[in-house]
Motif scaffolding. Structure first.
Motif, PDB file in Angstrom:
ATOM      1  N   ILE A   7       0.840  -1.195   0.000  1.00 11.27           N
ATOM      2  CA  ILE A   7       0.000   0.000   0.000  1.00 11.27           C
ATOM      3  C   ILE A   7       0.890   1.265   0.000  1.00 11.27           C
ATOM      4  O   ILE A   7       0.534   2.291  -0.584  1.00 11.27           O
ATOM      5  CB  ILE A   7      -0.983  -0.058   1.202  1.00 11.27           C
ATOM      6  CG1 ILE A   7      -2.166   0.884   0.977  1.00 11.27           C
ATOM      7  CG2 ILE A   7      -0.291   0.228   2.513  1.00 11.27           C
ATOM      8  CD1 ILE A   7      -3.334   0.581   1.894  1.00 11.27           C
ATOM      9  N   GLU A   8       2.055   1.135   0.613  1.00  8.85           N
ATOM     10  CA  GLU A   8       2.990   2.271   0.626  1.00  8.85           C
ATOM     11  C   GLU A   8       3.447   2.613  -0.801  1.00  8.85           C
ATOM     12  O   GLU A   8       3.582   3.785  -1.155  1.00  8.85           O
ATOM     13  CB  GLU A   8       4.222   1.988   1.497  1.00  8.85           C
ATOM     14  CG  GLU A   8       3.955   1.947   2.991  1.00  8.85           C
ATOM     15  CD  GLU A   8       3.257   0.671   3.439  1.00  8.85           C
ATOM     16  OE1 GLU A   8       3.289  -0.332   2.692  1.00  8.85           O
ATOM     17  OE2 GLU A   8       2.656   0.700   4.532  1.00  8.85           O
ATOM     18  N   ALA A   9       3.679   1.581  -1.605  1.00 15.62           N
ATOM     19  CA  ALA A   9       4.103   1.809  -2.986  1.00 15.62           C
ATOM     20  C   ALA A   9       2.995   2.514  -3.769  1.00 15.62           C
ATOM     21  O   ALA A   9       3.252   3.443  -4.549  1.00 15.62           O
ATOM     22  CB  ALA A   9       4.462   0.484  -3.653  1.00 15.62           C
ATOM     23  N   ALA A  10       1.737   2.118  -3.530  1.00 16.44           N
ATOM     24  CA  ALA A  10       0.616   2.778  -4.185  1.00 16.44           C
ATOM     25  C   ALA A  10       0.541   4.243  -3.748  1.00 16.44           C
ATOM     26  O   ALA A  10       0.319   5.146  -4.563  1.00 16.44           O
ATOM     27  CB  ALA A  10      -0.688   2.061  -3.840  1.00 16.44           C
ATOM     28  N   GLY A  11       0.770   4.459  -2.450  1.00 16.59           N
ATOM     29  CA  GLY A  11       0.762   5.824  -1.920  1.00 16.59           C
ATOM     30  C   GLY A  11       1.863   6.677  -2.531  1.00 16.59           C
ATOM     31  O   GLY A  11       1.651   7.854  -2.857  1.00 16.59           O
ATOM     32  N   ALA A  12       3.031   6.067  -2.718  1.00 16.46           N
ATOM     33  CA  ALA A  12       4.151   6.804  -3.319  1.00 16.46           C
ATOM     34  C   ALA A  12       3.819   7.186  -4.757  1.00 16.46           C
ATOM     35  O   ALA A  12       4.153   8.291  -5.213  1.00 16.46           O
ATOM     36  CB  ALA A  12       5.419   5.942  -3.260  1.00 16.46           C
ATOM     37  N   ALA A  13       3.135   6.289  -5.466  1.00 17.71           N
ATOM     38  CA  ALA A  13       2.736   6.591  -6.846  1.00 17.71           C
ATOM     39  C   ALA A  13       1.788   7.792  -6.864  1.00 17.71           C
ATOM     40  O   ALA A  13       1.917   8.692  -7.704  1.00 17.71           O
ATOM     41  CB  ALA A  13       2.068   5.372  -7.480  1.00 17.71           C
ATOM     42  N   ARG A  60      -5.928 -10.562  -6.525  1.00 17.55           N
ATOM     43  CA  ARG A  60      -6.089 -10.884  -5.105  1.00 17.55           C
ATOM     44  C   ARG A  60      -4.776 -10.900  -4.326  1.00 17.55           C
ATOM     45  O   ARG A  60      -4.763 -10.786  -3.105  1.00 17.55           O
ATOM     46  CB  ARG A  60      -6.747 -12.262  -4.968  1.00 17.55           C
ATOM     47  CG  ARG A  60      -8.246 -12.246  -5.228  1.00 17.55           C
ATOM     48  CD  ARG A  60      -8.785 -13.670  -5.094  1.00 17.55           C
ATOM     49  NE  ARG A  60     -10.228 -13.756  -5.306  1.00 17.55           N
ATOM     50  CZ  ARG A  60     -11.128 -13.656  -4.346  1.00 17.55           C
ATOM     51  NH1 ARG A  60     -10.749 -13.427  -3.109  1.00 17.55           N
ATOM     52  NH2 ARG A  60     -12.413 -13.774  -4.610  1.00 17.55           N
ATOM     53  N   ASP A  61      -3.669 -11.043  -5.051  1.00 20.95           N
ATOM     54  CA  ASP A  61      -2.379 -11.118  -4.350  1.00 20.95           C
ATOM     55  C   ASP A  61      -1.680  -9.761  -4.243  1.00 20.95           C
ATOM     56  O   ASP A  61      -0.593  -9.654  -3.678  1.00 20.95           O
ATOM     57  CB  ASP A  61      -1.451 -12.128  -5.044  1.00 20.95           C
ATOM     58  CG  ASP A  61      -1.124 -11.694  -6.474  1.00 20.95           C
ATOM     59  OD1 ASP A  61      -1.897 -10.874  -7.043  1.00 20.95           O
ATOM     60  OD2 ASP A  61      -0.116 -12.159  -7.024  1.00 20.95           O
ATOM     61  N   ALA A  62      -2.322  -8.736  -4.773  1.00 18.07           N
ATOM     62  CA  ALA A  62      -1.678  -7.415  -4.724  1.00 18.07           C
ATOM     63  C   ALA A  62      -1.743  -6.844  -3.308  1.00 18.07           C
ATOM     64  O   ALA A  62      -2.732  -7.051  -2.592  1.00 18.07           O
ATOM     65  CB  ALA A  62      -2.370  -6.461  -5.695  1.00 18.07           C
ATOM     66  N   GLY A  63      -0.698  -6.129  -2.907  1.00 17.71           N
ATOM     67  CA  GLY A  63      -0.726  -5.437  -1.619  1.00 17.71           C
ATOM     68  C   GLY A  63      -1.776  -4.338  -1.642  1.00 17.71           C
ATOM     69  O   GLY A  63      -2.444  -4.059  -0.650  1.00 17.71           O
ATOM     70  N   ALA A  64      -1.907  -3.715  -2.802  1.00 18.77           N
ATOM     71  CA  ALA A  64      -2.907  -2.661  -2.974  1.00 18.77           C
ATOM     72  C   ALA A  64      -3.131  -2.428  -4.462  1.00 18.77           C
ATOM     73  O   ALA A  64      -2.284  -2.777  -5.288  1.00 18.77           O
ATOM     74  CB  ALA A  64      -2.427  -1.364  -2.321  1.00 18.77           C
ATOM     75  N   ALA A 102       1.007   5.826 -16.076  1.00 13.03           N
ATOM     76  CA  ALA A 102       1.418   4.423 -16.170  1.00 13.03           C
ATOM     77  C   ALA A 102       2.913   4.288 -15.868  1.00 13.03           C
ATOM     78  O   ALA A 102       3.337   3.389 -15.128  1.00 13.03           O
ATOM     79  CB  ALA A 102       1.094   3.881 -17.559  1.00 13.03           C
ATOM     80  N   GLU A 103       3.698   5.222 -16.402  1.00 11.92           N
ATOM     81  CA  GLU A 103       5.145   5.178 -16.138  1.00 11.92           C
ATOM     82  C   GLU A 103       5.445   5.365 -14.645  1.00 11.92           C
ATOM     83  O   GLU A 103       6.273   4.657 -14.076  1.00 11.92           O
ATOM     84  CB  GLU A 103       5.869   6.260 -16.949  1.00 11.92           C
ATOM     85  CG  GLU A 103       6.192   5.791 -18.363  1.00 11.92           C
ATOM     86  CD  GLU A 103       6.393   6.958 -19.316  1.00 11.92           C
ATOM     87  OE1 GLU A 103       6.927   8.015 -18.879  1.00 11.92           O
ATOM     88  OE2 GLU A 103       5.996   6.833 -20.495  1.00 11.92           O
ATOM     89  N   ILE A 104       4.767   6.322 -14.038  1.00 15.57           N
ATOM     90  CA  ILE A 104       4.966   6.562 -12.598  1.00 15.57           C
ATOM     91  C   ILE A 104       4.605   5.303 -11.807  1.00 15.57           C
ATOM     92  O   ILE A 104       5.306   4.922 -10.876  1.00 15.57           O
ATOM     93  CB  ILE A 104       4.134   7.787 -12.126  1.00 15.57           C
ATOM     94  CG1 ILE A 104       4.719   9.074 -12.722  1.00 15.57           C
ATOM     95  CG2 ILE A 104       4.092   7.869 -10.599  1.00 15.57           C
ATOM     96  CD1 ILE A 104       3.857  10.314 -12.529  1.00 15.57           C
ATOM     97  N   CYS A 105       3.505   4.655 -12.178  1.00 18.39           N
ATOM     98  CA  CYS A 105       3.095   3.440 -11.468  1.00 18.39           C
ATOM     99  C   CYS A 105       4.160   2.359 -11.612  1.00 18.39           C
ATOM    100  O   CYS A 105       4.523   1.694 -10.631  1.00 18.39           O
ATOM    101  CB  CYS A 105       1.748   2.934 -11.997  1.00 18.39           C
ATOM    102  SG  CYS A 105       0.370   3.988 -11.517  1.00 18.39           S
ATOM    103  N   LYS A 106       4.673   2.209 -12.823  1.00 16.56           N
ATOM    104  CA  LYS A 106       5.719   1.196 -13.045  1.00 16.56           C
ATOM    105  C   LYS A 106       6.945   1.495 -12.193  1.00 16.56           C
ATOM    106  O   LYS A 106       7.489   0.608 -11.532  1.00 16.56           O
ATOM    107  CB  LYS A 106       6.110   1.157 -14.525  1.00 16.56           C
ATOM    108  CG  LYS A 106       5.250   0.183 -15.327  1.00 16.56           C
ATOM    109  CD  LYS A 106       5.734   0.082 -16.769  1.00 16.56           C
ATOM    110  CE  LYS A 106       4.565  -0.196 -17.694  1.00 16.56           C
ATOM    111  NZ  LYS A 106       4.820   0.237 -19.068  1.00 16.56           N
ATOM    112  N   THR A 107       7.371   2.739 -12.227  1.00 15.04           N
ATOM    113  CA  THR A 107       8.525   3.138 -11.423  1.00 15.04           C
ATOM    114  C   THR A 107       8.325   2.786  -9.950  1.00 15.04           C
ATOM    115  O   THR A 107       9.270   2.486  -9.241  1.00 15.04           O
ATOM    116  CB  THR A 107       8.739   4.670 -11.546  1.00 15.04           C
ATOM    117  OG1 THR A 107       8.745   5.009 -12.935  1.00 15.04           O
ATOM    118  CG2 THR A 107      10.048   5.111 -10.917  1.00 15.04           C
ATOM    119  N   ASN A 108       7.067   2.848  -9.498  1.00 18.56           N
ATOM    120  CA  ASN A 108       6.789   2.545  -8.090  1.00 18.56           C
ATOM    121  C   ASN A 108       6.447   1.066  -7.842  1.00 18.56           C
ATOM    122  O   ASN A 108       5.900   0.727  -6.808  1.00 18.56           O
ATOM    123  CB  ASN A 108       5.685   3.458  -7.568  1.00 18.56           C
ATOM    124  CG  ASN A 108       6.199   4.861  -7.253  1.00 18.56           C
ATOM    125  OD1 ASN A 108       6.889   5.054  -6.256  1.00 18.56           O
ATOM    126  ND2 ASN A 108       5.917   5.812  -8.126  1.00 18.56           N
ATOM    127  N   GLY A 109       6.721   0.246  -8.838  1.00 18.46           N
ATOM    128  CA  GLY A 109       6.621  -1.190  -8.581  1.00 18.46           C
ATOM    129  C   GLY A 109       5.372  -1.884  -9.079  1.00 18.46           C
ATOM    130  O   GLY A 109       5.122  -3.052  -8.727  1.00 18.46           O
TER     131      GLY A 109
END
Lengths: 491, 491
Positions: A238-244, A280-284, A305-312
């Motif tokens: 969820i932290e990675a999603a937040g960073a994105a 279902r296996d995603a953290g967020a 999309a690029e930002i999301c990729k960069t954040n994992g």
């Protein structure tokens, strides 16, 4: 000797006659079994039967009904569709509930000047339906938009998914006709956004029924965007999603909406709605809606999309076709209901934090979940830092609700501590009034109360809401009649 | 026998000592010749010397100064940079003028959360200068932005060219620390946009110094757009330019700004600034600024250009380079000053109309110009219907000012009649308070006055402003001491 019910009936008989003279016999609900549905709003954990329900059809009828309350010192509570989540429309003992359900006229549509005048009982979604043929829409979109009323939206200053870019209700109300707690009809604001004098419209929106009742509402409508697309991106945490989210905003992009759902929510939703789209296996997962010109959307979706990729993010789905977009949103829209399927009960909290504090606050919520042993699902308007932790519990377990409320309170305190707010869009109501001192000192609260005093000097309009009363927090929603009503004429 | 001056001096001596104890000797201005510059704000046609000027440096000093006024029943007026155009900072007789010119600290810059906290004396443009290196800016941009203060912007809810797309001051103030007229320090609003309780921040912004004085202001800053371009289109008539504006908005485009200048303004500007860009034979020109992603700007400028052509534009200049853009804007920014060059004096009016009424209202203004025999130049924020008619006159001609004010009043009445407003961005101040009853009925005004009463119960904070007093309109700006001050302790 008379039963308690009979005594009550005798007390109310002359009052009921007064109301019937205004709204007719069919406009007054007084039978116990019919009053059942009015015992609570969307915050179902607390209930209080009103003495009677009055259903006016016009501003004048509202004014006359309120005057009766004023004259006879009857506490009264306004209610729209009753979908609110903070108990703002929870009745108080021996109160008159003024329900706007019959005030459902769209009074004026002015496409050229982009405004619509409605009665308060009009359902949120009807406004968009009315003007969508001409290419317009009404921006604030609470999850409950197909059942909630504009009057209730005004009272609670409701938000929604699209409020990140377009603002909450207060940004879309140009003017109001209100009935004050003394029964006076006052027009505030106007047809143009720029109005001199004090911004009473802004003051009234979000005042949760404590300053009067809006009977005509002038709304601003917007031109529908040329193009819309939705991105669905998964993240390991969820932290990675937040960073994105932070990076998207930091890149100067303001999407139409940006929502995060955590693993627990994803699985609850997939169990119930079975979209097949949420891994279902995603953290967020992060849902981003981008709108604007086709060229603009095309460029922004690439950048996001690029930002999301960069954040994992491993997988990113992008859809523009209306049906496919709705399918992506379906899971998010059903998130609260899904929580109700995977758990006997759930309590939805509503707090705001500065975006930069997201990782910290989510960790703290996790710690609370561990400490108390209750599962907490996180679904939220990530773009504007508006959290909606869903605390899952079983109300049939004694004491569970009290613990859940304690957790909810702890979450709010964390929000305030990091510079956030007690409520993003659900309001304070009866549920959170006891937390107001967490956010405001005595002078600040006194200042607000002085303002309430101006409109609602007898305290008859929605007593016990918004402001803390000298009770402990556990009792917050069990609103009792306050002292001033002891002398009410009819009792 | 003492001269009047000596008597005055004796009366004020003990009071001055009290102020000096707070702000030091250099923080109090009392010499007649030094007080001269404080006799008026940007509305120069009326003047009144304050008894003394106090220059605090902190919230605490403001609070102490206000407490002295409260204790000794001294009327007081807050003043920022004194650039206001409605006489909001015009002193009243025997008042204390609290000037925020020494409160010029930028207290906090939080780029991550996009907010800046400033003292009220900070100049509007400094905010953008402070954050522009990091790619941010502060959106509200009054013409006076290089000299006006944020505190004054808050008091008057100032607008500007870019407020069409981005909103006026109230949309960019997140929170305030204020000193109430009783000298209490209260924090309202906060760091996040969503705040529960009454929207006192919204109430305070635009309250023109009648509810207290803001001493710390938390502003929202925006990410600077990736790309900007400006279109300059000429039109045979002002109506044709107005029709283009309606069509642009109707097409769902919201430009950063949209400004119309009529033939009289064009020629005044070319006489003075000599841009060489504004065609002297055009009935009107339209300036449109488009911002956003490069692809978005590229598409929108094409669409706008086509709409302008359809509405009769012969020549359209489009510039993206910063220097060339500024050159196009230079004439518009100099429009008021240019009026001052082609006429000994001018009076700028500020009214708002629904966009659809533009053609009708401009015809009516033309008719007034013919009827009274005064030239009226029209320069306005066309996108949001905010008119700025400039009535050209010669103040040395006896009675001219009175006629001009009458014309100004007639224009306002027309604005209100078509569903518009008395002020778009300059405020009501002392200039237009007498027209408030044109827009609001007695109940509406009483409601506002009740709110004033809450904060400003003695009426000492900026008396005579915003609300009509029982005087004829011709005397509107000649603010006199009101009755309640007769008993002031020191006199």
């Amino acid at each position: 000797m008379l039963t308690q019910d009979k005594t009550q009936q005798r007390k109310w008989k002359p009052i009921i006659k007064l109301f019937e003279a205004i709204v007719g016999k069919r406009g007054v609900v007084q039978r116990k079994e019919e009053l059942l549905v009015y015992e609570c709003d969307g915050l179902t954990s607390y209930r209080q039967r009103p003495a009677l329900v009055v259903l006016p059809r016009s501003t004048e009828e509202v004014a006359e009904a309120v005057k009766i309350c004023d004259r006879h010192n009857l506490p009264w509570v306004a209610r729209g569709a009753g979908t609110g989540l903070s108990g703002g429309a929870l009745p108080v003992e021996d109160c008159v509930l003024i329900v706007t359900a019959l005030m459902r006229k769209i009074l004026n549509v002015d496409l050229e000047n982009q405004r619509v005048v409605v009665q308060p009982g009009v359902i949120n979604n009807w406004v968009t339906q009315t003007v969508s043929g001409a290419g317009f829409y009404y921006a604030p979109d609470p999850s409950s938009q197909i059942i909630c009323s504009i009057g209730g939206n005004v009272a609670e200053n409701s938000g929604g998914v699209h409020c990140l870019k377009y603002g909450v209700t207060t940004n879309h109300v140009l003017g109001l006709k209100i009935v004050t707690p003394e029964g006076e009809i006052v027009e505030i604001g106007g047809q143009v956004p720029e109005m001199p004098g004090y911004d009473l419209t802004g003051l009234f929106v979000g005042s949760e029924g404590t300053l009067g009742i809006a009977t005509e509402i002038t709304l601003r409508i917007l031109k529908a965007p040329e193009h819309i697309c939705v991105l669905l991106a998964d993240f390991p945490t969820i932290e990675a999603a937040g960073a994105a989210v932070s990076d998207i905003i930091g890149a100067g992009i303001i999407p139409g909406g940006m929502e995060i759902m955590d693993n627990l929510s994803i699985n609850a939703v997939e169990d119930v709605v079975n979209t097949g789209l949420y891994p279902r296996d995603a953290g967020a997962i992060l849902l981003v809606e981008v709108d604007g010109l086709e060229v603009e959307v095309a460029e922004n979706k690439q950048r996001i999309a690029e930002i999301c990729k960069t954040n994992g993010s491993r997988n990113i789905t992008i859809e523009s076709e209306p049906e496919k977009r709705l399918k992506i949103w379906k899971g998010r829209k059903a998130a609260f209901a899904a929580a109700g399927h995977v758990s006997p009960d759930y309590y939805v909290q509503d707090g705001v934090i500065p975006r930069t504090q997201m990782a910290y606050v989510l960790k703290e919520i996790e710690a609370l979940s561990d400490k108390y042993g209750y599962r907490i699902a996180n679904v939220f308007h990530a773009g504007d830092g508006n959290l909606h932790p869903l605390i899952l519990y079983d109300n049939s377990v004694e004491g569970a609700l009290e613990v859940v409320e304690e957790i909810g309170g702890e979450i709010l305190k964390i929000c305030v501590k990091v510079g956030g707010s007690l409520s993003g869009e659900h309001g304070i109501g009866s549920d959170k009034s006891c937390y107001m001192p967490e956010m405001f000192n005595e002078t600040d609260l006194d200042t607000m109360k002085w303002v309430r005093e101006v409109f609602n000097s007898k305290g008859l309009a929605n007593p016990g809401k918004l402001f803390p009363t000298p009770r402990t927090c556990g009792e917050s929603a069990k609103v009792q009649n306050v002292k001033q009503f002891e002398g009410a004429e009819v009792f």
